[in-house]
Write a protein that holds these residues in place. Structure first.
Motif, PDB file in Angstrom:
ATOM      1  N   VAL A  96       0.761  -0.786   0.135  1.00  0.00           N
ATOM      2  CA  VAL A  96       0.131   0.135   0.111  1.00  0.00           C
ATOM      3  C   VAL A  96       0.778   0.936   0.135  1.00  0.00           C
ATOM      4  N   LEU A  97       1.463   1.361   0.616  1.00  0.00           N
ATOM      5  CA  LEU A  97       3.118   2.455   1.126  1.00  0.00           C
ATOM      6  C   LEU A  97       3.675   2.689  -0.499  1.00  0.00           C
ATOM      7  N   ASP A  98       3.555   1.569  -1.590  1.00  0.00           N
ATOM      8  CA  ASP A  98       4.173   1.548  -2.690  1.00  0.00           C
ATOM      9  C   ASP A  98       3.364   1.780  -3.779  1.00  0.00           C
ATOM     10  N   ALA A  99       2.086   2.298  -3.624  1.00  0.00           N
ATOM     11  CA  ALA A  99       1.154   2.182  -3.866  1.00  0.00           C
ATOM     12  C   ALA A  99       1.515   3.438  -5.202  1.00  0.00           C
ATOM     13  N   GLY A 160       9.000   9.005  11.202  1.00  0.00           N
ATOM     14  CA  GLY A 160      10.572   9.703  10.556  1.00  0.00           C
ATOM     15  C   GLY A 160      11.540   9.398   9.158  1.00  0.00           C
ATOM     16  N   PRO A 161      12.846  10.345   8.936  1.00  0.00           N
ATOM     17  CA  PRO A 161      13.380  10.175   7.980  1.00  0.00           C
ATOM     18  C   PRO A 161      13.633   9.237   7.850  1.00  0.00           C
ATOM     19  N   ASN A 162      14.339   8.750   8.384  1.00  0.00           N
ATOM     20  CA  ASN A 162      15.466   6.967   8.547  1.00  0.00           C
ATOM     21  C   ASN A 162      14.846   6.092   8.765  1.00  0.00           C
ATOM     22  N   GLY A 163      13.718   5.810   8.458  1.00  0.00           N
ATOM     23  CA  GLY A 163      12.680   4.419   8.965  1.00  0.00           C
ATOM     24  C   GLY A 163      11.815   4.220   7.323  1.00  0.00           C
ATOM     25  N   LEU A 164      10.951   4.013   6.940  1.00  0.00           N
ATOM     26  CA  LEU A 164      10.188   3.525   6.542  1.00  0.00           C
ATOM     27  C   LEU A 164      10.114   4.045   4.842  1.00  0.00           C
ATOM     28  N   ARG A 165      10.417   6.379   5.035  1.00  0.00           N
ATOM     29  CA  ARG A 165      10.151   6.899   4.338  1.00  0.00           C
ATOM     30  C   ARG A 165      11.796   6.506   3.245  1.00  0.00           C
ATOM     31  N   THR A 166      12.488   6.068   3.839  1.00  0.00           N
ATOM     32  CA  THR A 166      13.784   5.762   3.181  1.00  0.00           C
ATOM     33  C   THR A 166      14.103   5.443   1.861  1.00  0.00           C
ATOM     34  N   GLY A 167      12.723   4.312   1.601  1.00  0.00           N
ATOM     35  CA  GLY A 167      12.719   3.388   0.516  1.00  0.00           C
ATOM     36  C   GLY A 167      11.515   2.858  -0.176  1.00  0.00           C
ATOM     37  N   GLY A 168      11.503   2.310  -0.921  1.00  0.00           N
ATOM     38  CA  GLY A 168      10.030   2.135  -1.420  1.00  0.00           C
ATOM     39  C   GLY A 168      10.410   3.140  -2.924  1.00  0.00           C
ATOM     40  N   ALA A 171       9.102   6.723  -1.541  1.00  0.00           N
ATOM     41  CA  ALA A 171       9.623   6.943  -0.521  1.00  0.00           C
ATOM     42  C   ALA A 171       8.801   7.454   0.406  1.00  0.00           C
ATOM     43  N   ASN A 172       6.937   6.758   0.772  1.00  0.00           N
ATOM     44  CA  ASN A 172       6.113   7.302   2.136  1.00  0.00           C
ATOM     45  C   ASN A 172       6.403   6.515   3.380  1.00  0.00           C
ATOM     46  N   GLY A 173       5.501   7.137   4.257  1.00  0.00           N
ATOM     47  CA  GLY A 173       5.859   7.132   5.301  1.00  0.00           C
ATOM     48  C   GLY A 173       4.486   7.339   6.281  1.00  0.00           C
ATOM     49  N   PHE A 174       4.194   7.392   7.733  1.00  0.00           N
ATOM     50  CA  PHE A 174       3.022   7.699   8.160  1.00  0.00           C
ATOM     51  C   PHE A 174       2.865   9.314   8.742  1.00  0.00           C
ATOM     52  N   THR A 175       2.080   9.696   8.096  1.00  0.00           N
ATOM     53  CA  THR A 175       1.585  10.958   9.041  1.00  0.00           C
ATOM     54  C   THR A 175       1.419  10.946  10.133  1.00  0.00           C
ATOM     55  N   ILE A 305      -1.356  -4.973  11.688  1.00  0.00           N
ATOM     56  CA  ILE A 305      -0.217  -6.170  12.011  1.00  0.00           C
ATOM     57  C   ILE A 305       0.999  -6.847  13.465  1.00  0.00           C
ATOM     58  N   THR A 306       1.471  -7.597  13.829  1.00  0.00           N
ATOM     59  CA  THR A 306       1.793  -7.591  15.197  1.00  0.00           C
ATOM     60  C   THR A 306       3.331  -7.102  15.397  1.00  0.00           C
ATOM     61  N   SER A 307       3.788  -8.043  16.413  1.00  0.00           N
ATOM     62  CA  SER A 307       4.798  -7.065  17.159  1.00  0.00           C
ATOM     63  C   SER A 307       6.245  -8.161  16.504  1.00  0.00           C
ATOM     64  N   LYS A 308       5.915  -9.131  16.019  1.00  0.00           N
ATOM     65  CA  LYS A 308       6.652  -9.940  15.119  1.00  0.00           C
ATOM     66  C   LYS A 308       6.914  -9.051  13.874  1.00  0.00           C
ATOM     67  N   GLU A 309       5.597  -9.051  12.997  1.00  0.00           N
ATOM     68  CA  GLU A 309       6.032  -8.421  11.620  1.00  0.00           C
ATOM     69  C   GLU A 309       6.867  -7.090  12.062  1.00  0.00           C
ATOM     70  N   ILE A 310       7.083  -5.938  12.982  1.00  0.00           N
ATOM     71  CA  ILE A 310       7.815  -4.695  12.526  1.00  0.00           C
ATOM     72  C   ILE A 310       8.935  -5.457  12.629  1.00  0.00           C
ATOM     73  N   LEU A 311       9.332  -6.791  12.942  1.00  0.00           N
ATOM     74  CA  LEU A 311      10.899  -6.617  12.562  1.00  0.00           C
ATOM     75  C   LEU A 311      10.923  -7.410  11.320  1.00  0.00           C
ATOM     76  N   MET A 312       9.958  -7.585  10.467  1.00  0.00           N
ATOM     77  CA  MET A 312       9.597  -8.611   8.543  1.00  0.00           C
ATOM     78  C   MET A 312       9.556  -6.960   8.217  1.00  0.00           C
ATOM     79  N   LEU A 313       9.194  -5.969   8.934  1.00  0.00           N
ATOM     80  CA  LEU A 313       8.694  -4.835   8.002  1.00  0.00           C
ATOM     81  C   LEU A 313       9.987  -4.071   7.881  1.00  0.00           C
ATOM     82  N   ALA A 314      11.004  -4.154   9.460  1.00  0.00           N
ATOM     83  CA  ALA A 314      12.066  -3.485   9.342  1.00  0.00           C
ATOM     84  C   ALA A 314      12.964  -3.437   7.797  1.00  0.00           C
ATOM     85  N   ALA A 315      12.549  -5.271   8.835  1.00  0.00           N
ATOM     86  CA  ALA A 315      14.206  -6.577   7.089  1.00  0.00           C
ATOM     87  C   ALA A 315      13.188  -6.219   5.955  1.00  0.00           C
ATOM     88  N   SER A 316      12.570  -5.850   5.830  1.00  0.00           N
ATOM     89  CA  SER A 316      12.295  -5.763   4.282  1.00  0.00           C
ATOM     90  C   SER A 316      13.084  -4.400   3.788  1.00  0.00           C
TER      91      SER A 316
END
Length: 588
Positions: A96-99, A160-168, A171-175, A305-316
């Motif tokens: 969804v972030l990359d759509a 933040g600017p150094n999180g999910l916004r660094t990829g995709g 470069a979307n992130g959450f407001t 998403i669950t606590s485990k999936e945060i780690l998966m999201l960051a690793a992706s």
């Protein structure tokens, strides 16, 4: 409830076999005259492990099963680890972030407006996170990281600017990222009003006594599918996740002038069953934006998403979440000033240990009762195991004015629902009814269940032990703790204690002095356990006023019995076409 499933490690297609009620929803295919008609009793098998079907191949087309389908079915286990997840995962978040480019807030003299609406796929991204998830990550980090600091790390990842916004691609992130603890406080006040009577307590439909908590979706699914006679007892108050979803969708759509489907809400939870809760038709805009009836509208929570999936999201995204900053992150002001103060309070309250790790519903109600009876005391009696505890509020003269209990874990829940099962009338003339009501009462006690309120949670130990939490035998913990052998039950017990300790941690321990108890009750000021009920009610009234929606539609929900259709006659081809035509465009 110990496993986590995602669309990556499941074969979420149905092959001919047994077990699944969900029919193959395809238009009828012409059958050659020389082919024998299919068996009307054919059922379908859900393959959970990616392995081959136990039955022979068939010419029938495969059908995908969604969370909505599973939620509407009573033929499978209610534990979320056995449900196929086709729509809610960390991969769905990235998809969804990359759509499309996200919608952007633009500051104006009158507040905010939204830019980017010309792209019909653009959305405004907002997330909410539970304290149990923050505690799970804090324990994983180790090194004295507190729950609040872990929350800041997660905020940097999503906002933040150094999180999910660094990829995709965009470069979307959450407001915004908001804390479900704020919605929890509203749920506590509403729940106490529902049980004890208060300003609008219970809405139009007040539950029967004893009132049972309904914030645990695993327990709700279990009740709806197997014990519908307990549904009249379920609290009508939405869970913190659901209430936060409704609040964000309604207020942002009204204040920013955009439709609810342009707002994409992600919830980060400790429990895998929360994905099922987000899929409920009772938690969509068809309720608060329509005629008040459940339907397949815009969901209040688009993805969980669950606590485990945060780690998966960051690793992706190639991000090491343990490198995220623990410093506070500045987020844009919320469009409504009153809700800004409610969602982002200037000071953080530490979790009360006495309230437990599941939100403190029972704790708040007990303290509310005690505040209404000056000089009364709360007495505690442990049950047959640590997950069953009985409570009584007694006056100075020894009179019991309120009784309640806590039941955690399905083993204990089964004992609870058996006590609530109504007696059945005997068909034999002159015979007594049989069932729970005919059981003799203990000495000095009335027959039946005498509690006024029961806090029910599916997971033993409460929400910090949710199925989506990071476990001691997960590779990340094995590596960080240096285990040389596979951790066992004792290591998991010790790990859960670390998570609980993180849940009750604070950034600066000296803010809460040892001689300054966290459980503060002030009946004259209307403050229970440090929560001002009057302020919460004012916020709820303000929310209803600015959105133009009745509080009844905003804060309460409903439940329904789920009836199995196994063995029932199959629909004709014409009926199936009509059913399919009615579903076009309505699914998720």
């Amino acid at each position: 409830m110990s496993a986590i499933l995602s669309v990556d490690d499941l074969n979420d297609f149905i092959s001919p076999g047994v077990a699944c009620i969900k029919p193959i929803e395809t238009l009828p295919v012409p059958v050659p005259s020389d082919v024998p008609p299919p068996n009307a009793l054919d059922e379908h098998e859900v393959i959970l492990d990616g392995g081959p079907s136990s039955s022979s191949p068939s010419s029938q087309p495969a059908a995908q099963i969604s969370l909505t389908d599973c939620l509407a079915c009573s033929g499978c286990v209610t534990s979320a680890e056995a449900v196929l997840v086709s729509l809610q995962s960390h991969n769905e978040v990235l998809s969804v972030l990359d759509a499309a480019p996200s919608l952007h807030l633009v500051k104006t003299t009158n507040g905010y407006t939204v830019d980017g609406l010309q792209d019909k796929n653009a959305k405004l991204f907002v997330a909410s996170i539970s304290p149990q998830t923050r505690a799970s990550l804090a324990a994983t980090c180790g090194g004295g990281i507190t729950e609040r600091q872990a929350g800041r790390m997660i905020e940097h990842l999503f906002v933040g600017p150094n999180g999910l916004r660094t990829g995709g691609q965009y470069a979307n992130g959450f407001t915004w990222m908001v804390d479900t603890n704020t919605a929890r406080e509203a749920c506590l006040v509403l729940g106490a009003d529902e049980v004890l009577g208060g300003a609008g307590g219970g809405g139009d439909s007040k539950p029967a006594t004893p009132v049972l908590t309904s914030s645990c979706p695993g327990w709700v699914c279990y009740a709806e599918k197997t014990h519908p006679y307990v549904l009249p007892h379920l609290s009508r108050v939405k869970s913190p996740q659901a209430l936060m979803g409704t609040l964000l969708k309604t207020t942002l759509s009204k204040t920013l002038g955009i439709s609810p489907d342009r707002i994409w809400h992600l919830a980060i939870m400790p429990c895998f069953d929360k994905k099922l809760e987000a899929s409920r038709e009772e938690l969509t805009d068809s309720v608060w934006g329509g005629d008040g009836k459940p339907g397949r509208g815009v969901r209040d929570v688009d993805c969980v998403i669950t606590s485990k999936e945060i780690l998966m999201l960051a690793a992706s995204r190639g991000i090491n979440i343990f490198d995220m900053s623990t410093t506070p992150l500045s987020q844009p002001l919320f469009p409504d000033p009153s809700l800004q103060d409610f969602l982002f309070p200037p000071s953080e309250r530490r979790q009360s240990r006495a309230a437990g790790t599941s939100g403190g519903n029972l704790h708040y109600v007990l303290h509310d009762v005690r505040s209404r009876h000056p000089g009364s005391q709360i007495q505690t009696v442990r049950g047959r195991n640590a997950d069953v505890v009985e409570y009584a509020v007694t006056t100075a003269s020894g009179e019991t004015v309120f009784k309640a209990a806590r039941y955690y874990g399905f083993r204990n829940i089964q004992n609870l629902v058996r006590k609530l099962k109504p007696a059945k009338a005997s068909r034999m003339p002159g015979s007594k009814p049989f069932g729970s009501a005919r059981r003799p009462a203990a000495a000095g006690k009335p027959a039946g269940l005498e509690y006024a309120y029961v806090e029910v949670m599916a997971c033993p130990g409460g929400c910090t032990n949710g199925g989506g939490q990071i476990k001691v035998d997960d590779q990340v913990i094995v590596d960080r703790k240096g285990f040389t052998t596979k951790p066992g039950p004792q290591e998991q017990k010790e790990w859960l204690a670390e998570v609980d300790e993180a849940y009750f941690s604070a950034d600066e321990p000296d803010l809460a002095s040892a001689d300054q108890p966290m459980d503060t009750d002030d009946a004259t000021a209307g403050v229970i356990d440090g929560i001002s009920a009057s302020k919460v009610r004012d916020i709820l009234a303000h929310w209803s006023r600015i959105t133009g929606i009745s509080l009844q539609k905003l804060v309460y929900t409903s439940y329904r019995e789920v009836i199995s259709d196994v063995g029932k006659g199959q629909a004709t081809d014409t009926e199936r076409v009509v059913q399919l035509a009615g579903k076009i465009g309505g699914g998720w």
